[in-house]
Design a protein around this motif. Structure first.
Motif, mmCIF file in Angstrom:
data_model
loop_
_atom_site.group_PDB
_atom_site.id
_atom_site.type_symbol
_atom_site.label_atom_id
_atom_site.label_comp_id
_atom_site.label_asym_id
_atom_site.label_seq_id
_atom_site.Cartn_x
_atom_site.Cartn_y
_atom_site.Cartn_z
ATOM 1 N N ASN A 142 1.365 -4.947 12.809
ATOM 2 C CA ASN A 142 0.666 -3.797 12.859
ATOM 3 C C ASN A 142 2.384 -2.475 12.653
ATOM 4 N N ASP B 196 2.027 0.145 10.773
ATOM 5 C CA ASP B 196 0.302 1.034 10.820
ATOM 6 C C ASP B 196 0.400 2.460 11.802
ATOM 7 N N LEU C 207 -3.272 0.382 1.231
ATOM 8 C CA LEU C 207 -3.463 -1.381 2.198
ATOM 9 C C LEU C 207 -3.624 -1.875 1.397
ATOM 10 N N LEU C 208 -5.071 -2.057 0.468
ATOM 11 C CA LEU C 208 -5.828 -2.673 -0.278
ATOM 12 C C LEU C 208 -4.916 -2.644 -1.391
ATOM 13 N N MET D 217 -8.054 -1.505 11.821
ATOM 14 C CA MET D 217 -8.262 -0.601 11.309
ATOM 15 C C MET D 217 -9.857 -0.246 11.983
ATOM 16 N N LEU E 32 -6.502 2.593 5.095
ATOM 17 C CA LEU E 32 -6.631 1.781 5.122
ATOM 18 C C LEU E 32 -6.746 1.144 3.607
ATOM 19 N N LYS F 151 -1.651 -5.462 1.141
ATOM 20 C CA LYS F 151 -1.760 -5.665 2.434
ATOM 21 C C LYS F 151 -2.531 -5.818 3.534
ATOM 22 N N CYS F 152 -3.749 -5.545 3.141
ATOM 23 C CA CYS F 152 -4.534 -5.493 3.792
ATOM 24 C C CYS F 152 -5.211 -6.996 4.885
ATOM 25 N N ASN F 153 -4.270 -7.509 5.696
ATOM 26 C CA ASN F 153 -4.852 -8.869 5.839
ATOM 27 C C ASN F 153 -5.720 -8.964 7.523
ATOM 28 N N ARG G 281 -4.825 -6.370 10.190
ATOM 29 C CA ARG G 281 -4.376 -4.890 9.980
ATOM 30 C C ARG G 281 -5.828 -4.508 10.223
ATOM 31 N N TRP G 282 -6.990 -5.023 9.359
ATOM 32 C CA TRP G 282 -8.353 -4.670 9.171
ATOM 33 C C TRP G 282 -8.677 -4.688 10.477
#
Length: 296
Positions: free
Chosen positions: A28, A31, A251-252, A265, A248, A256-258, A261-262
């Motif tokens: 992250n 982020d 990333l979507l 968030m 978010l 890249k929203c693995n 990272r989810w």
């Protein structure tokens, strides 16, 4: 498996928690830089004279609030416990280039990124602040900016004891973090939110103000001052939902929203329902000085 489940099952905590923390901050890093391109990994401090919507200025002001309590003189040695990307140390250098600056983190990628900001004469070390690799009585001040939550238990005694070991007599310890207020009982729903918030970030247990104060006294600290600064965080806190949604979506779109990272968030969002319970929680700055005749 969450950190909490591992504790319940009796699995060795220190090793597993370290891996969760390392993986979280590795995955992250981008982020955190979205939150603060300058590398600040904490909330901001607002006061008159600081822009209400200027997040980076508020983050820098939080650094300064902590540094003001560190009481450092020219040539003094400052150790940041859980230094992240080195933003606090850079603020200290900007305020006084004559300081000797040290930072410790468990994440090697953070050191590489911190050094990429350009102040490569800082002493960054890879390690755990629960077992500090520094000489006894070698530091004039220690700081913990939203990192004490990773120390053990609700008293954070292991981190405090290590700070006491490396601080010179009369040296300062300054902690800025989110705490449970003294003698507060958390309801079932609040505990569920707190558990989810902590699981995502590898935090086992946040501190209790009364127990942290007791641990400071037990480890040879005096002049203990606890200041609730929760209201000063509001301007940076209210930016969280908007920034999380924007980031978010980005990333979507990029794919890249693995899972990590989810979850990150999610915890950012969960800061809001926790922070509004001001009767139970407080974001506080705690300062204390090691007694001058203390023996380690």
């Amino acid at each position: 498996m969450s950190v909490y489940e591992e504790v319940k099952r009796g699995i060795k905590l220190v090793s597993s928690q370290k891996e969760i923390i390392k993986n979280h901050y590795r995955e992250n890093l981008e982020d955190y830089l979205f939150w603060s391109p300058a590398g600040n990994m904490h909330f901001g401090y607002w006061r008159l004279g600081v822009g209400f919507f200027n997040r980076e200025q508020q983050l820098k002001e939080m650094n300064q609030q902590v540094l003001n309590l560190s009481d450092l003189k020219d040539g003094g040695h400052l150790l940041d416990l859980g230094c992240g990307l080195g933003a606090l140390l850079r603020s200290a250098h900007e305020a006084n280039p004559k300081l000797k600056l040290h930072g410790i983190t468990m994440v090697d990628e953070q050191i590489a990124k911190a050094q990429a900001f350009g102040e490569n004469d800082f002493d960054y070390r890879l390690g755990d602040f629960r077992c500090l690799p520094y000489k006894e009585e070698s530091m004039d001040a220690c700081t913990a900016m939203e990192s004490s939550c990773y120390a053990s238990g609700s008293s954070k005694n292991d981190m405090i004891a290590q700070a006491a070991k490396v601080l010179k007599p009369g040296g300062s310890l300054v902690i800025a973090d989110f705490f449970i207020k003294a003698d507060v009982k958390l309801g079932e729903k609040t505990q569920e939110i707190l558990k989810k918030w902590g699981d995502n970030w590898g935090i086992v247990e946040i501190g209790r103000l009364d127990e942290v104060a007791e641990a400071l006294g037990d480890n040879g600290f005096e002049e203990i001052e606890i200041t609730n600064i929760s209201k000063h965080l509001i301007p940076s806190l209210i930016q969280v939902p908007f920034l999380v949604i924007v980031h978010l979506l980005n990333l979507l779109i990029k794919g890249k929203c693995n899972k990590s990272r989810w979850e990150h968030m999610q915890s950012c969002f969960l800061c809001i329902p926790l922070a509004i319970q001001m009767h139970k929680f407080a974001y506080s700055i705690i300062s204390a000085k090691k007694v001058k005749n203390a023996l380690n």
